[in-house]
Design an enzyme around this catalytic site. Structure first.
Site, mmCIF file in Angstrom:
data_model
loop_
_atom_site.group_PDB
_atom_site.id
_atom_site.type_symbol
_atom_site.label_atom_id
_atom_site.label_comp_id
_atom_site.label_asym_id
_atom_site.label_seq_id
_atom_site.Cartn_x
_atom_site.Cartn_y
_atom_site.Cartn_z
ATOM 1 N N GLU A 186 0.704 -1.186 0.008
ATOM 2 C CA GLU A 186 0.055 0.342 0.038
ATOM 3 C C GLU A 186 0.805 1.369 0.068
ATOM 4 O OE1 GLU A 186 -4.045 -1.452 2.047
ATOM 5 O OE2 GLU A 186 -2.651 -0.717 3.557
ATOM 6 N N GLU A 265 -6.997 -7.399 -0.473
ATOM 7 C CA GLU A 265 -7.604 -7.457 1.050
ATOM 8 C C GLU A 265 -8.899 -7.092 0.847
ATOM 9 O OE1 GLU A 265 -5.457 -4.914 3.669
ATOM 10 O OE2 GLU A 265 -3.418 -5.576 3.205
#
Length: 618
Positions: A186, A265
């Site tokens: 991320e 995710e």
């Protein structure tokens, strides 16, 4: 090669034979690649149905049980980060044994019929201390993580190379279960340095990771712009329901029109901060979102399938525009499909039904449930005796370090635990004590008597004091977990990070005691002389070992050790009011419990084991 081998390779030189054998094995290895919008395994479309589970958060003895439940729910893959902080606790000191045996973790998953996605970081977030970075990185002044800082890049390259030595041969390219590996984590939520991301890609390849690589970011154009690499597949992270999933994939499609669609995710739950509410997600919402992804042929990773527990000093922290500091709880239950004790939840059963229905339409079926859910046991209340005050135990725990200024925990070579700053006050003084800044909670004592506490999460820095001549001023600072997400990573030093002033004058010349509390089982009793935090000793007897939840209500804030295992932190502010106690860490007969509590008046308190956790905010 067997000594009795009589084939053609036996007639060629050893080096050439090894080369030919290596090429033969490579040709026989499973094939995993990206073709258009699909993942392909051995030439056939492969929809990844993954669940996240972290090896430090689940006792090693329970890994196989959890993997079997993943398969029974319909998952075909397990995803985990690799935790640098656990594998290199000190520079060049590697730990890949016991609870940190990542190789055994991956091989056990494969034995239970699961593929693996590995996310080596080196930054992982995961609500762990410092986002998974080892605390010793902060000992180097000015070092910037997640950047082209040469000192950081050299350390990360060394970690990735060592990691590849452990598990590189388990990649699908060499016949193993690891299908893909993630580059960074991320990064779009942190920066936009494409040179850095390209350098991390190169470090992965140079280390020996030759399987499919990918990037993972939240579902927004700005995040994709910062975190993706044009030559690698990009996956998207999100939470919520089906509408949130649809919006996230619309954003991914707009940014990357071609390539596989995958939820790197899917947050099928959420984590908790101390002093805030306990988070849950409706099982039906999670199941419906999974069903939509199945129908749309979208691969997914449930974050978390099984959250487990952030044992010991593992928990990290966050911050927000309104909250300067938000420490994470010990429990990482995450309202996941398997609860903290590995029991099946309504969310597990609903998701299993949707996956089973999807597979049935293709003529496939799920394996049966294995072992269903482990039972937990109640433990009758058991009493404690005060062993020693923390200040009284200083000669057993630490030796003083003379220090002109009160410096951070990392300056003294310490990563976790508590640290004590002691100063003799020569002349009587009355005024305001200003600690700038205590990270993360400071307990102030004068001549061993508690006078107040200052909490970073509440923005507290000042305390009115009245000190007599010759007084001993003690400032005990506890590390509640380093921030692990956002722009403040590089500044997450612990202890007293700047200065201490009293009545406007800076205080100098301290004695500092480092208190990592790594060796506390042999503590001896001491005559009480302080009203501050203290150790209490107790125990209980079992006919047989089994999981339980220790009810910590009434004990204030502190840590609990059972048979030498540090379960983690408890705190009366909630929402977590119990600590998961794995049965595999217990024994038939007597079990020893040591508690550190900040509450002097707990002498009459007891502990008991509950069959279920307690989440409530007083």
């Amino acid at each position: 090669m067997s000594k009795s081998f009589k084939g053609p390779l036996a007639r060629v030189g050893g080096a050439l034979a090894a080369l030919i054998l290596s090429m033969t094995l490579a040709q026989a290895a499973p094939s995993f690649k990206v073709e258009g919008s699909q993942f392909m395994l051995d030439g056939k479309p492969f929809q990844i149905r993954s669940g996240e589970m972290h090896y430090p958060r689940v006792p090693k003895e329970l890994w196989r049980d959890r993997f079997r439940k993943a398969r029974a729910m319909g998952l075909n893959t397990i995803t985990t980060y690799a935790f640098w902080s656990q594998h290199e606790p000190e520079p060049g000191r590697w730990d890949f044994k016991g609870q940190n045996d990542l190789r055994a973790y991956i091989k056990t998953a494969a034995e239970e019929g699961l593929k693996v996605i590995l996310r080596p970081g080196p930054y992982v977030c995961a609500e762990v201390d410092f986002g998974g970075f080892p605390a010793w990185l902060l000992r180097t002044p000015g070092l910037r993580v997640r950047s082209m800082d040469s000192r950081y890049m050299a350390a990360s390259a060394r970690f990735l190379k060592r990691l590849a030595q452990e598990v590189g041969d388990l990649q699908v390219t060499r016949g193993g279960p690891i299908l893909m590996l993630q580059v960074e984590n991320e990064y779009g939520s942190y920066g936009q340095d494409h040179d850095y991301m390209q350098a991390m890609f190169k470090q992965m390849r140079d280390a020996g990771f030759d399987a499919q690589l990918f990037t993972s970011d939240g579902g927004a154009e700005r995040l994709f712009e910062g975190g993706t690499l044009g030559h690698l597949p990009a996956v998207v992270n999100f939470g919520g329901g089906k509408a949130d999933a649809q919006a996230s994939f619309v954003a991914l499609q707009a940014w990357r029109p071609s390539g596989p669609r995958m939820a790197g995710e899917y947050w099928a739950g959420w984590f908790d901060h101390w002093g805030e509410k306990h988070h849950t997600q409706a099982p039906e919402e999670a199941a419906a979102t999974v069903e939509w992804m199945l129908k749309e042929k979208i691969s997914f990773n449930l974050y978390m399938f099984h959250g487990g527990t952030s044992f010991g000093w593992l928990p990290g922290a966050n911050y927000s525009a309104k909250e300067p500091y938000q420490p994470d709880t010990t429990s990482y239950d995450y309202d996941a499909a398997l609860d903290e004790a590995g029991r099946l939840t309504p969310k597990y059963r609903l998701i299993r039904e949707r996956i089973a229905s999807h597979l049935a339409a293709r003529g496939e079926s799920l394996p049966p449930l294995v072992g269903d859910s482990p039972s937990t046991q109640a433990i009758a209340p058991f009493a404690f005796q005060r062993l020693t005050g923390l200040l009284d135990a200083l000669p057993q725990l630490s030796q003083p370090i003379a220090s002109r200024f009160p410096r951070s925990m990392e300056h003294y070579g310490q990563g976790y635990g508590l640290i004590l700053y002691r100063k003799k006050i020569e002349q009587a003084v009355k005024g305001t004590l200003v600690i700038d800044e205590a990270r993360d909670i400071a307990t102030v004592l004068v001549n061993g008597q508690l006078v107040g506490t200052l909490e970073r999460r509440l923005g507290q820095r000042e305390l009115a004091v009245d000190l007599p001549a010759g007084a001993t001023l003690d400032i005990l600072v506890e590390n509640l977990g380093r921030i692990g997400f956002g722009a403040k990573l590089d500044a997450e030093h612990k202890g007293i990070t700047r200065s201490v002033k009293l009545a406007g004058q800076e205080l100098l010349d301290w004695n500092v005691f480092t208190l990592p509390l790594s060796e506390v089982q042999g503590l001896k009793a001491a005559t009480p002389s302080s009203s501050g935090p203290a150790f209490f000793k107790g125990g209980f007897t079992l006919d047989k070992a089994g999981d339980s939840f220790l009810d910590t209500r009434g004990w204030g804030r502190g840590q609990v050790w059972v048979n030498g295992h540090l379960l983690g932190r408890y705190w009366q502010i909630g929402p977590q009011q119990s600590l998961y106690l794995p049965g595999v860490w217990l024994r038939k007969g007597h079990n020893e419990v040591l508690v550190l509590s900040d509450r002097p008046g707990v002498n009459e308190a007891t502990l008991q084991g509950l069959t279920d956790p307690v989440f409530e905010t007083p």
